[in-house]
Structures are given as C-alpha cells and as structure tokens.
Scaffold this motif. Structure first.
Motif, PDB file in Angstrom:
ATOM      1  N   ALA A  32       0.817  -1.219   0.000  1.00  0.00           N
ATOM      2  CA  ALA A  32       0.000   0.000   0.000  1.00  0.00           C
ATOM      3  C   ALA A  32       0.849   1.265   0.000  1.00  0.00           C
ATOM      4  CB  ALA A  32      -0.935  -0.004   1.205  1.00  0.00           C
ATOM      5  N   GLY A  33       2.159   1.105   0.089  1.00  0.00           N
ATOM      6  CA  GLY A  33       3.041   2.258  -0.001  1.00  0.00           C
ATOM      7  C   GLY A  33       3.514   2.819   1.323  1.00  0.00           C
ATOM      8  N   HIS A  34       3.157   2.170   2.425  1.00  0.00           N
ATOM      9  CA  HIS A  34       3.606   2.648   3.724  1.00  0.00           C
ATOM     10  C   HIS A  34       5.079   2.294   3.944  1.00  0.00           C
ATOM     11  CE1 HIS A  34      -0.409   3.794   4.917  1.00  0.00           C
ATOM     12  NE2 HIS A  34      -0.865   2.597   4.610  1.00  0.00           N
ATOM     13  N   GLN A  35       5.737   3.073   4.791  1.00  0.00           N
ATOM     14  CA  GLN A  35       7.111   2.792   5.170  1.00  0.00           C
ATOM     15  C   GLN A  35       7.058   1.846   6.368  1.00  0.00           C
ATOM     16  OE1 GLN A  35       9.771   6.221   5.623  1.00  0.00           O
ATOM     17  NE2 GLN A  35      10.709   5.200   7.389  1.00  0.00           N
ATOM     18  N   VAL A  36       7.307   0.581   6.136  1.00  0.00           N
ATOM     19  CA  VAL A  36       7.080  -0.449   7.149  1.00  0.00           C
ATOM     20  C   VAL A  36       8.398  -0.995   7.668  1.00  0.00           C
ATOM     21  CG1 VAL A  36       5.990  -2.669   7.651  1.00  0.00           C
ATOM     22  CG2 VAL A  36       4.891  -1.072   6.045  1.00  0.00           C
ATOM     23  N   THR A  37       8.528  -0.991   8.989  1.00  0.00           N
ATOM     24  CA  THR A  37       9.641  -1.645   9.668  1.00  0.00           C
ATOM     25  C   THR A  37       9.081  -2.853  10.405  1.00  0.00           C
ATOM     26  OG1 THR A  37      10.840   0.426   9.992  1.00  0.00           O
ATOM     27  CG2 THR A  37      11.454  -1.422  11.407  1.00  0.00           C
ATOM     28  N   VAL A  38       9.713  -4.003  10.249  1.00  0.00           N
ATOM     29  CA  VAL A  38       9.184  -5.229  10.833  1.00  0.00           C
ATOM     30  C   VAL A  38      10.140  -5.793  11.866  1.00  0.00           C
ATOM     31  CG1 VAL A  38       7.834  -5.804   8.786  1.00  0.00           C
ATOM     32  CG2 VAL A  38      10.177  -6.668   8.989  1.00  0.00           C
ATOM     33  N   PHE A  39       9.541  -6.525  12.824  1.00  0.00           N
ATOM     34  CA  PHE A  39      10.353  -7.223  13.820  1.00  0.00           C
ATOM     35  C   PHE A  39       9.672  -8.525  14.194  1.00  0.00           C
ATOM     36  CE2 PHE A  39      11.184  -8.506  18.181  1.00  0.00           C
ATOM     37  CZ  PHE A  39      12.564  -8.672  18.142  1.00  0.00           C
ATOM     38  N   ASP A  40      10.480  -9.560  14.324  1.00  0.00           N
ATOM     39  CA  ASP A  40      10.036 -10.850  14.843  1.00  0.00           C
ATOM     40  C   ASP A  40      11.224 -11.472  15.568  1.00  0.00           C
ATOM     41  OD1 ASP A  40       7.553 -12.939  14.215  1.00  0.00           O
ATOM     42  OD2 ASP A  40       9.445 -13.971  14.592  1.00  0.00           O
ATOM     43  N   ARG A  41      10.906 -12.281  16.573  1.00  0.00           N
ATOM     44  CA  ARG A  41      11.996 -12.934  17.305  1.00  0.00           C
ATOM     45  C   ARG A  41      12.805 -13.867  16.415  1.00  0.00           C
ATOM     46  NH1 ARG A  41       9.432 -15.647  22.482  1.00  0.00           N
ATOM     47  NH2 ARG A  41       8.018 -16.386  20.853  1.00  0.00           N
ATOM     48  N   ARG A  42      12.207 -14.295  15.309  1.00  0.00           N
ATOM     49  CA  ARG A  42      12.911 -15.129  14.331  1.00  0.00           C
ATOM     50  C   ARG A  42      13.358 -14.227  13.179  1.00  0.00           C
ATOM     51  NH1 ARG A  42       8.860 -17.861  11.866  1.00  0.00           N
ATOM     52  NH2 ARG A  42       7.531 -16.149  12.555  1.00  0.00           N
ATOM     53  N   PRO A  43      14.617 -13.860  13.117  1.00  0.00           N
ATOM     54  CA  PRO A  43      15.080 -12.913  12.080  1.00  0.00           C
ATOM     55  C   PRO A  43      14.726 -13.364  10.665  1.00  0.00           C
ATOM     56  CG  PRO A  43      16.791 -13.265  13.729  1.00  0.00           C
ATOM     57  CD  PRO A  43      15.709 -14.260  14.027  1.00  0.00           C
ATOM     58  N   GLU A  44      14.718 -14.678  10.431  1.00  0.00           N
ATOM     59  CA  GLU A  44      14.438 -15.164   9.079  1.00  0.00           C
ATOM     60  C   GLU A  44      13.007 -14.862   8.635  1.00  0.00           C
ATOM     61  OE1 GLU A  44      13.648 -18.597  11.944  1.00  0.00           O
ATOM     62  OE2 GLU A  44      15.122 -16.981  11.693  1.00  0.00           O
ATOM     63  N   ALA A  45      12.113 -14.640   9.609  1.00  0.00           N
ATOM     64  CA  ALA A  45      10.724 -14.336   9.251  1.00  0.00           C
ATOM     65  C   ALA A  45      10.607 -12.990   8.544  1.00  0.00           C
ATOM     66  CB  ALA A  45       9.847 -14.352  10.499  1.00  0.00           C
TER      67      ALA A  45
END
Length: 309
Positions: A32-45
C-alpha cells in the motif's frame, strides 16, 4: 497484488509479529506504499518482507524509533501485555501522539488495561482483531473488528483498508468481545455438525449427499444468521416466525431417538432438546421455534436487539 491506491496517507508503521497472519498483513501494508519496519523474534521471518521493501529491525526498541503507528499480531494476551508494559516495552518507547493497533485475538480486560497504560504516556490505542484466516490476510479480505474511539479511527481513515473490511464495533475491548463471540459460535458449531453428520452416515446416508443437502437447505443458505437473527431476533418481532415450537421440539426428538436406536452419542443435541422441552413447559409457544433464544436471553439478563427496537 498492488494496493497502493489506498486513500490513507503513507505512514511510518512498525509491525511486530510475523507469523502466518502477521507476515501477510505486513506485506499488504508494504504494497500500500507505507514505510514499514518489521520485527520478529525469528530474524528469518523478516526476510520475505525485506525483499518486498520493508525494513527489518534487530530489536523492538530499534523497530519503534520514529514510528507513527505500531501494529502487533501476536499469539495471545500474555505476549501482547509483555510487549507493551514489560521492560523496554512499547509504553516506554513509543512517542507521544503515536498509535498502537493490536491485531491479535486478545482479552478485552487486558486490552482495556493496556490502553490505560498507554494513554498515561500520551499514546493512542485501537484494537483490530481479525477474522478470515491466512488466505484472507494474503488477499486483503479480512474482517477487522475495531474497538476504540471512532474519531481516532476516522483520523487514521484508510490505514487498515489494505487488510480488509473495517467494522467499528464500539469502545476499546469490544472488538475482542466480538471476535470471541465469532470464534465461539464458529468452533462450537463443529461438534453439533459432527453429531448430525455421524448420525446421518451411521443411518445409511452417504456423506457427500448429506453435505449437498446441508448446503442446499435453509441452514446452508444462511437463514439462521440472515433471517432468524438478522430480521426476527434483531427486530424483536417473533411473529415473523412460522415454524412452531412444538414442531421444532418434534424434529430434534426424532434425531435424538434415531441416535439412541442406532447407537450414536449426541450430548449437544440432547441438551438442545431439553431447551425446547423447557420452552414448551414455560408456555412460550407464541415465540415459535426461537423460544429457546428467549430462554437464553432470560438466563443472561439481556435482550439482543437493534438499538431502538
């Protein structure tokens, strides 16, 4: 699928929790064009999201730096609560004026407590538990059951649209009440359907034929939700019903009698039969086959109606 045509302004969003649901929803927000930063305890995710254009952070504290909106999709109340109020949690690190949106299936009581803790630090809160499964998350066809201030939802109009259909249920906590009710009805319907299908198959009907009948008949056409609840119950005009209470009790009794004769244990059906018997004993024939609904309303001390009905 490109969903960049959303009316929502592009925002700096942090998305925490990249399971089957979370990863799919985060990808919709990236598209959708948002600036998204992601985090998960599993880096590969995070790797597939990074390939789509998201940024990946190595910790929650780093992920939320500069975020206008923080969204979470976690297994349950304990995980969300620990993330928000734990040491170095969201309440301590999010900037005042930002928005927290919990997409998890959560406890209404926990949500209310978290919203209060966040409000003390000037952080706004919405809940938006979802229904529609991983397929719906990927397709952007989820139902988002939003609880929280409607004005706040309006302020962020379009933010959740890439994920599906937004339904404002009420105040904070109400979204998860609605999700709990939805899941209860969905899950509890499985054992009663299992009773019916095992009864039919043991009595000699082929399973595909039973399924065809169920899909083609009143139940499969959605008459319980659309007509009985949507029109009769919500309006309180039980006179619309034409199927009598005595006939309903008779039909359920035919099923439980057949089950007893051929050796099929059907505890839920027997419980339902006892409710129809009780409704007859209490003289509720005027309410027709939905008299058992009135019994539950009496037991709960509430009536289920549209406002003003």
């Amino acid at each position: 699928m490109d969903v960049s045509a959303t009316a929502s302004p592009r925002r700096r969003i942090t998305f925490i929790g990249l399971g089957n649901m979370g990863a799919a929803m985060a990808s919709r927000l990236v598209d959708a064009g948002h600036q998204v930063t992601v985090f998960d305890r599993r880096p590969e995710a995070a790797e597939p999201l990074v390939a789509l254009g998201a940024r990946s952070a190595t910790s929650v504290s780093k992920a939320i730096v500069g975020a206008e909106v923080v969204m979470t999709s976690l297994p349950g109340p304990a995980q969300v609560e620990a993330l928000v109020v734990g040491d170095s949690g969201l309440a301590a690190g999010m900037q005042p004026g930002s928005l927290f949106v919990d997409l998890s299936t959560n406890s209404p009581e926990v949500l209310e407590g978290l919203a209060s803790a966040l409000a003390e630090r000037g952080i706004r809160c919405l809940e938006a538990p979802v229904s529609g499964g991983a397929q719906g998350a990927r397709a952007g066809t989820l139902a988002l059951l939003v609880g929280g201030d409607e004005g706040l939802l309006d302020e962020y109009s379009g933010l959740l649209d890439p994920l599906g259909t937004v339904i404002h249920v009420g105040g904070i906590g109400s979204g998860n009440v609605a999700k709990i009710v939805h899941n209860l009805v969905s899950l509890v319907s499985v054992p009663i359907l299992a009773e019916g299908f095992t009864l039919g198959v043991k009595a000699g009907v082929k399973a595909p034929a039973l399924l065809e009948v169920m899909l083609a008949g009143a139940y499969g056409q959605g008459q319980v939700l659309k007509t009985i609840i949507g029109k009769v119950i919500m309006s309180g005009d039980f006179s619309q019903m034409t199927f009598g209470l005595d006939l309903a009790r008779k039909d359920v009794a035919l099923a439980t009698s057949l089950a007893e004769a051929i050796g099929v244990d059907m505890p839920l059906s027997k419980l339902a039969e006892s409710m129809y018997v009780r409704a007859l004993e209490e003289g509720l024939e005027d309410l027709k086959s939905v008299a058992v609904w009135a019994l539950q309303e009496q037991a709960a001390g509430v009536v289920v109606r549209r406002e003003g009905e």
